[in-house]
Design a protein around this motif. Structure first.
Motif, short mmCIF file in Angstrom:
data_model
loop_
_atom_site.label_atom_id
_atom_site.label_comp_id
_atom_site.label_asym_id
_atom_site.label_seq_id
_atom_site.Cartn_x
_atom_site.Cartn_y
_atom_site.Cartn_z
N GLU A 133 0.85 -1.19 0.00
CA GLU A 133 0.00 0.00 0.00
C GLU A 133 0.88 1.24 0.00
O GLU A 133 2.00 1.22 0.51
N TRP A 134 0.36 2.31 -0.57
CA TRP A 134 1.09 3.57 -0.60
C TRP A 134 0.66 4.40 0.60
O TRP A 134 -0.51 4.70 0.78
N ASN A 135 1.61 4.79 1.43
CA ASN A 135 1.31 5.58 2.62
C ASN A 135 1.21 7.05 2.24
O ASN A 135 2.03 7.55 1.47
N ASP A 136 0.23 7.75 2.80
CA ASP A 136 0.03 9.17 2.50
C ASP A 136 1.22 10.04 2.91
O ASP A 136 1.42 11.12 2.35
N LEU A 137 2.00 9.57 3.87
CA LEU A 137 3.18 10.32 4.30
C LEU A 137 4.21 10.46 3.18
O LEU A 137 5.03 11.37 3.19
N LEU A 138 4.15 9.56 2.21
CA LEU A 138 5.12 9.57 1.11
C LEU A 138 4.75 10.56 0.01
O LEU A 138 5.51 10.75 -0.93
N GLY A 139 3.59 11.15 0.13
CA GLY A 139 3.16 12.09 -0.89
C GLY A 139 2.19 11.43 -1.86
O GLY A 139 1.54 10.44 -1.54
#
Length: 119
Positions: free
Chosen positions: A23-29
């Protein structure tokens, strides 16, 4: 390029957990374009021949980088807590579905049941 030095250990742990399940974490942009539609892995010969992008291509480097950046003691503590949560969730599932030991042994095998009930 993402500057991982600005993240706290807690944030790095959240990024690590997300990357671990593709999953892509929102912290990464912002997510890479089309990320949600990608397969997790290359599972077909055609994927290898034509080098189809996968979620693993994006998350795997992040997973290993973050694993190295998190302080060792913090990482081990969080990993242990996470494993305990998983065992508790498994036991809640067992109670909810009313699977008994006999059914578990038949479905999952003796070794798995014994491992899970020891923790």
């Amino acid at each position: 390029m993402i500057d991982f030095s600005k993240f706290t250990n807690e944030q790095l742990w959240e990024i690590y957990k997300s990357a671990n399940v593709f999953e892509w974490n929102d912290l990464l942009g912002e997510k890479p374009e089309g990320f949600d539609n990608l397969p997790k892995f290359r599972f077909s010969l055609w994927h290898y021949i034509f080098y189809r992008r996968t979620k693993d291509d994006y998350t795997s480097p992040i997973y290993y980088l973050v694993q190295d950046l998190i302080e060792k003691n913090f990482f081990e503590k969080k990993k242990e807590e996470h494993q305990k949560e998983q065992v508790e969730t498994f036991h809640k599932y067992l109670k909810k579905t009313s699977l008994n030991e006999k059914n578990l042994r038949a479905r999952f095998g003796k070794r798995l049941f014994e491992h899970m009930s020891k923790q």
